[in-house]
Design a protein around this motif. Structure first.
Motif, PDB file in Angstrom:
ATOM      1  N   GLN A 111       0.806  -1.221   0.000  1.00 19.94           N
ATOM      2  CA  GLN A 111       0.000   0.000   0.000  1.00 19.94           C
ATOM      3  C   GLN A 111       0.842   1.276   0.000  1.00 19.94           C
ATOM      4  OE1 GLN A 111      -3.264  -0.112  -0.356  1.00 19.94           O
ATOM      5  NE2 GLN A 111      -3.239  -2.352  -0.251  1.00 19.94           N
ATOM      6  N   GLU A 112       1.983   1.240   0.683  1.00 18.83           N
ATOM      7  CA  GLU A 112       2.666   2.500   0.974  1.00 18.83           C
ATOM      8  C   GLU A 112       3.890   2.791   0.110  1.00 18.83           C
ATOM      9  OE1 GLU A 112       2.063   4.111   4.979  1.00 18.83           O
ATOM     10  OE2 GLU A 112       2.313   2.050   5.694  1.00 18.83           O
ATOM     11  N   TRP A 113       4.376   1.783  -0.608  1.00 22.12           N
ATOM     12  CA  TRP A 113       5.581   2.003  -1.409  1.00 22.12           C
ATOM     13  C   TRP A 113       5.225   2.071  -2.896  1.00 22.12           C
ATOM     14  CZ3 TRP A 113       9.906  -1.632   1.014  1.00 22.12           C
ATOM     15  CH2 TRP A 113      10.247  -1.120   2.275  1.00 22.12           C
ATOM     16  N   LYS A 114       5.593   3.174  -3.543  1.00 21.00           N
ATOM     17  CA  LYS A 114       5.323   3.336  -4.980  1.00 21.00           C
ATOM     18  C   LYS A 114       6.160   2.370  -5.796  1.00 21.00           C
ATOM     19  CE  LYS A 114       4.199   8.213  -4.558  1.00 21.00           C
ATOM     20  NZ  LYS A 114       4.728   9.570  -4.678  1.00 21.00           N
ATOM     21  N   VAL A 115       7.404   2.213  -5.403  1.00 21.52           N
ATOM     22  CA  VAL A 115       8.265   1.198  -6.024  1.00 21.52           C
ATOM     23  C   VAL A 115       8.928   0.424  -4.906  1.00 21.52           C
ATOM     24  CG1 VAL A 115       8.760   2.553  -8.093  1.00 21.52           C
ATOM     25  CG2 VAL A 115      10.295   2.701  -6.119  1.00 21.52           C
ATOM     26  N   ILE A 116       9.401  -0.772  -5.226  1.00 20.39           N
ATOM     27  CA  ILE A 116      10.138  -1.571  -4.238  1.00 20.39           C
ATOM     28  C   ILE A 116      11.635  -1.369  -4.452  1.00 20.39           C
ATOM     29  CG2 ILE A 116      10.561  -3.891  -3.329  1.00 20.39           C
ATOM     30  CD1 ILE A 116       7.657  -3.188  -2.963  1.00 20.39           C
ATOM     31  N   TYR A 117      12.086  -1.630  -5.686  1.00 21.44           N
ATOM     32  CA  TYR A 117      13.526  -1.614  -5.971  1.00 21.44           C
ATOM     33  C   TYR A 117      13.900  -0.385  -6.810  1.00 21.44           C
ATOM     34  CZ  TYR A 117      13.003  -6.560  -4.648  1.00 21.44           C
ATOM     35  OH  TYR A 117      12.722  -7.733  -3.994  1.00 21.44           O
ATOM     36  N   PRO A 118      15.158   0.036  -6.708  1.00 21.79           N
ATOM     37  CA  PRO A 118      15.604   1.203  -7.495  1.00 21.79           C
ATOM     38  C   PRO A 118      15.397   1.025  -9.003  1.00 21.79           C
ATOM     39  CG  PRO A 118      17.249   0.664  -5.820  1.00 21.79           C
ATOM     40  CD  PRO A 118      16.223  -0.432  -5.788  1.00 21.79           C
ATOM     41  N   PHE A 119      15.524  -0.207  -9.516  1.00 26.03           N
ATOM     42  CA  PHE A 119      15.397  -0.379 -10.972  1.00 26.03           C
ATOM     43  C   PHE A 119      13.955  -0.249 -11.451  1.00 26.03           C
ATOM     44  CE2 PHE A 119      15.486  -4.736  -9.188  1.00 26.03           C
ATOM     45  CZ  PHE A 119      14.287  -5.245  -9.665  1.00 26.03           C
ATOM     46  N   GLN A 120      13.028  -0.115 -10.525  1.00 27.14           N
ATOM     47  CA  GLN A 120      11.617   0.059 -10.923  1.00 27.14           C
ATOM     48  C   GLN A 120      11.221   1.534 -11.007  1.00 27.14           C
ATOM     49  OE1 GLN A 120      10.092  -2.188  -7.633  1.00 27.14           O
ATOM     50  NE2 GLN A 120       9.920  -4.094  -8.801  1.00 27.14           N
ATOM     51  N   LYS A 121      12.162   2.394 -10.667  1.00 24.85           N
ATOM     52  CA  LYS A 121      11.845   3.838 -10.661  1.00 24.85           C
ATOM     53  C   LYS A 121      11.489   4.340 -12.054  1.00 24.85           C
ATOM     54  CE  LYS A 121      15.390   5.695  -8.614  1.00 24.85           C
ATOM     55  NZ  LYS A 121      16.287   6.769  -8.131  1.00 24.85           N
TER      56      LYS A 121
END
Lengths: 341, 341
Positions: free
Chosen positions: A331-341
């Protein structure tokens, strides 16, 4: 930046031009901050609000909850809190790769568990050997090396090993929102520490580059070392003997031993962090206790009370009861990993 | 200050007055620095010259010996290097005072060495019990207390105990020239650490106030602790068990474990520091190894090869042979203690 600006009062120039530029820069800065703000990968949910509120409270000079910068100690578990920990702790996977590399020199491993299981990818047999079996693997694969040799082996592995699910390097599987949190805390005068059950010398190899946390701020499980002379030079040789298991009740021990101050903020994700959270909560003044809850089976993994790795049960009960911050990854994280930015 | 000044280019004001004041301040600053310079309590002898030359070399950006600030780790022994250690280690005197305070609860100490010797001020009997006897005293007087209780006991003692010769508090018996050296190194981007055989929790009580060294930069001998709940709160209880003897070969172990980087500067005063000096010397690039030599029997104490406390023998031979810096207290220090300034 902030402190430098405070120290320099702007002086009006001969023409108004420098002042105008100065004011434009300030205004532009405000716009940029307004757009992105701190913690851009966090949705504006309860966790982000609680974090910002806490940081503002302890950094407001003259405020009732102000904490001097020297006492702004923030501690973070690593596995499952700063990076993923499935299908098992990444350091375990490193040790397994070491077993495979060293196997030709150890024919006896073909018939001996958990080495046999590792070589045959029989994870049930490995699991059956339990924690004792894993410690045996770590001792057999790490001991006898110098600390420099060990650091080089970790560095090589980090540079080339790929995670089975994501086919990416392990240090790419760090949590982008947590990287932002570390940076946000440091920008507010906090000293950020890792306090992990993982090996202290394993994490120190990449913690500075990946998390911005220097070696002297990494606390972890410790193996004994012995000073020896090799080729006329002093070296430290790793011994198959544990000095500190920096997990569960060992975390407050490690914090007290290595830092010597009680943290005012702690973040964990499992029952292994329960005592660290309690230790942090037991201090005076403003406190922040946070739990990263693995709720996202699609983008990461979903697990809690029944998991063999990263089990979150008693700490979740206390967090709920005491109103600690529980971060819902999904719910609270827009992305999990840096490569998903 | 320096970095703040660099960031702010002075802007000429409407009148020339602010500029004139600014230049006056700069000029005055130069005069003040010229008069006192760094290390004012050091005579302009070989040790001061070697220190300044080393610091300038490793801080000269673009120079062949430049060292990045993060790697500017400086380690200092405590007993005999930062403060005096005669007639015995001050922590030993603290433990003796604890024996006297606890004696009413321990009638058996009246007949048991080294407790009997301590209570009767029979130092020969105490000495005869050796290191094992001293460890027994430390275990008997420190164990069972929580870390908070222990810190409070040290704080109380430091606040009121007087050194038998000088009739001053023990923390007044720190070396003024070494305080200046610590400050000079920090002003040049070094991170200063204590690495001492003394107890880590003993030194942390006063290291920040006395030396400007925060608890997390104090490395010392470590006793085991255990997490317990007392009155519903988690506490750490000291156990009569040693985790690390941070002396001799234990010093490189402690440095690697707590800091995780190799120092580029080390200062000691005895053979207990020999391996720390060798460990520092064995790194690449510019290195500084220093020894405080106790040559001043009038203002402090004079002792070296034959001393039971602070024996300096093998390390002195290697220092002489390798050209490490040997500080002659009598010749090179204008004052020994801050109260003599």
């Amino acid at each position: 930046m902030k402190s430098a600006l405070k120290k320099c009062r702007p002086v009006a120039g001969r023409s108004a031009l420098p002042l105008a530029i100065f004011l434009m820069v300030i205004a532009l800065g405000d716009v940029v901050v307004g757009q992105t703000g701190p913690l851009p990968s966090w949705n504006d949910g309860p966790s982000k609000q609680a974090i910002v509120k806490f940081v503002e409270a302890v950094t407001t000079q003259g405020g009732p909850q102000f904490v001097a910068p020297a006492e702004r100690i923030a501690v973070f578990d690593n596995d499952g809190t700063l990076w993923s920990e499935q299908p098992m702790y990444f350091q375990g996977l490193f040790a397994f790769d070491r077993v495979k590399a060293l196997a030709p020199k150890h024919p006896e491993w073909k018939t001996r568990q958990p080495f046999k299981g590792i070589l045959e990818k029989d994870m049930k047999a490995v699991a059956a050997a339990g924690e004792k079996g894993l410690l045996e693997v770590v001792a057999a694969t790490h001991a006898g090396m110098t600390t420099d040799e060990f650091a080089q082996a970790v560095k090589d592995w980090v540079g080339k090993a790929k995670h089975p699910r994501f086919q990416r390097g392990y240090t790419e599987l760090v949590f982008q929102p947590m990287l932002e949190l570390l940076a946000y805390l440091r920008a507010n005068g906090f000293k950020t520490y890792i306090v992990s059950g993982g090996g202290i010398e394993f994490m120190r190899v990449f913690a500075e580059e990946v998390y911005g946390i220097p070696p002297e701020q990494v606390v972890g499980s410790v193996g004994e070392t012995k000073l020896e002379m090799r080729a006329g030079k002093p070296v430290l040789v790793k011994l198959p003997k544990i000095n500190l298991v920096d997990d569960k009740a060992g975390k407050p021990v490690g914090i007290n031993r290595f830092i010597g101050r009680r943290p005012i903020l702690a973040f964990g994700n499992s029952d292994g962090d329960h005592q660290m959270l309690q230790w942090t909560a037991a201090g005076d003044g403003a406190r922040f206790m946070g739990i990263v809850r693995h709720t996202d089976g699609e983008r990461e993994w979903a697990y809690d009370r029944q998991s063999s790795i990263g089990r979150l049960d008693k700490a979740l009960d206390e967090a709920t009861q005491k109103g600690w911050t529980i971060v819902d990854m999904k719910q609270e994280w827009k992305v999990i990993y840096p490569f998903q930015k």
